[in-house]
Design a protein around this motif. Structure first.
Motif, PDB file in Angstrom:
ATOM      1  N   VAL A 202      39.461  21.891  22.018  1.00 45.18           N
ATOM      2  CA  VAL A 202      40.419  21.441  23.092  1.00 45.18           C
ATOM      3  C   VAL A 202      40.976  20.185  22.524  1.00 45.18           C
TER       4      VAL A 202
ATOM      5  N   ILE B 215      34.044  25.403  21.826  1.00 49.18           N
ATOM      6  CA  ILE B 215      35.447  25.711  21.829  1.00 49.18           C
ATOM      7  C   ILE B 215      36.355  24.524  21.567  1.00 49.18           C
TER       8      ILE B 215
ATOM      9  N   GLU C 139      32.756  18.132  29.691  1.00 48.13           N
ATOM     10  CA  GLU C 139      33.265  18.630  28.575  1.00 48.13           C
ATOM     11  C   GLU C 139      33.282  20.360  28.845  1.00 48.13           C
TER      12      GLU C 139
ATOM     13  N   TYR D 293      41.326  24.178  30.373  1.00 48.42           N
ATOM     14  CA  TYR D 293      42.269  24.224  29.392  1.00 48.42           C
ATOM     15  C   TYR D 293      42.768  25.690  29.207  1.00 48.42           C
TER      16      TYR D 293
ATOM     17  N   ARG E  93      37.055  22.562  28.928  1.00 50.29           N
ATOM     18  CA  ARG E  93      37.221  23.816  28.280  1.00 50.29           C
ATOM     19  C   ARG E  93      37.603  24.947  29.097  1.00 50.29           C
TER      20      ARG E  93
ATOM     21  N   TRP F 214      36.343  34.137  27.936  1.00 48.13           N
ATOM     22  CA  TRP F 214      37.033  33.386  26.894  1.00 48.13           C
ATOM     23  C   TRP F 214      36.971  34.344  25.683  1.00 48.13           C
TER      24      TRP F 214
END
Length: 365
Positions: free
Chosen positions: A104, A102, A121, A128, A125, A137
């Motif tokens: 960012v 994904i 990490e 965010y 994501r 998501w």
């Protein structure tokens, strides 16, 4: 206010509580920003979750929004724990690589990741996009860009990545805008006033009025300059059950394109409220897009004046007189004449208004 449940996948960033209280108490983001040394930058970071609430922040939030500082610190602590649980679940499952794909903001990780860096990490994501799971998501964003099937194609072109980041930036900016609850009837009632704004020449004069009219109907009007790969001119979606967003890119910076996009996105909200729409050169043709196009065309050229418009002479004076009579800027009339192939796209373009970003930027919050 709800707290994160240790047995649930769900989490909500502290910024959600900040925004809810701001909305309920009518606290303007700029007034809140005046309490912080970094001003709006700090408020944005607290709202989007990229910054944690520290003791000094908690005191300021308590002063501005209520509740004691401990509440705000506990809110952050509970959020951090909930995110950590979500990260652990994802990191140890096959969904880890999907989440890492994904996009960012910021640089992409290179090479093989250590477990700690991988967790960092993944967390970046989830926070965010404010989602606790891959399925969340996917349901909100996985098919937004070109109907991408996230689980079958966990790789995006640079254009898709730029468009996703532009859309999410718009959502985060919409957090900064207080609106009334979304009401399609109120939005419909404001269409005539919105049309009249097209006659105003400068963005600094018409954009604040447009934002106010939209907010009164429950719509956060957001303008975000698009990244180089983003081809979208506008987007519309419900960012909350009672709050809509219209996101504009000012990609073409001409009045006919800008106002057509405004009406097109309003059409999506009035006709297709429950969906998310991205509109641009590469938008797939479908029935809903055609309905939004027809809605926008009718907003510019009223149905009762359509036959007169179709007989309109392709000269400056005729276009000016007709535009004044229907209450829109002449550039919009020219744009419709070109779109309907009444005149070539090279004709009468001098009647359109065009803006440089130097004229648009001062009108943005």
């Amino acid at each position: 206010m709800m707290e994160e449940n240790s047995t649930s996948d769900w989490f909500s960033k502290p910024g959600d509580s900040i925004r809810a209280v701001m909305q309920r108490r009518g606290v303007d983001p700029h007034n809140l920003a005046s309490m912080f040394e970094d001003g709006m930058a700090r408020v944005r970071a607290l709202l989007d979750g990229s910054a944690s609430i520290h003791e000094d922040d908690a005191v300021k939030l308590s002063t501005a929004l209520g509740a004691n500082p401990k509440f705000w610190l506990t809110r952050q602590e509970n959020f951090d724990k909930a995110v950590s649980r979500a990260v652990e679940r994802i990191r140890d499952s096959e969904d880890g690589e999907l989440v890492l794909s994904i996009p960012v903001p910021g640089s992409k990780p290179r090479g093989k990741l250590t477990e700690d860096r991988k967790a960092e990490e993944i967390r970046r994501r989830l926070v965010y996009f404010n989602v606790p799971t891959v399925s969340t998501w996917e349901s909100r964003y996985g098919r937004v860009v070109r109907d991408t099937d996230f689980r079958k194609s966990a790789a995006y072109s640079s254009n898709d990545e730029d468009t996703l980041l532009w859309l999410r930036r718009g959502e985060l900016e919409s957090d900064m805008i207080n609106t009334r609850p979304f009401d399609s009837g109120n939005l419909q009632d404001r269409l005539d006033a919105i049309r009249k704004l097209s006659r105003i020449r400068h963005p600094q004069s018409f954009l604040p009025k447009l934002r106010t009219l939209c907010a009164e109907a429950g719509v956060a009007l957001v303008i975000v300059k698009p990244p180089s790969g983003c081809k979208a001119s506008g987007a519309a979606r419900m960012v909350d059950p009672d709050k809509a967003m219209i996101l504009l890119s000012f990609r073409y910076r001409s009045d006919d394109q800008f106002w057509f996009t405004v009406f097109h996105e309003i059409g999506h909200l009035l006709l297709h409220k429950a969906h998310t729409f991205l509109d641009g050169d590469e938008t797939p043709f479908d029935e809903k897009e055609e309905e939004a196009n027809e809605f926008a065309e009718t907003c510019i050229i009223p149905s009762l004046r359509a036959s007169e418009f179709e007989r309109l002479q392709a000269d400056k004076d005729s276009v000016l007189r007709f535009s004044v009579s229907i209450g829109v800027a002449p550039g919009l009339t020219v744009g419709q004449m070109q779109h309907r192939e009444m005149i070539p796209r090279s004709k009468l373009n001098y009647l359109k208004r065009r803006w440089a970003w130097e004229e648009i930027d001062p009108a943005l919050p």
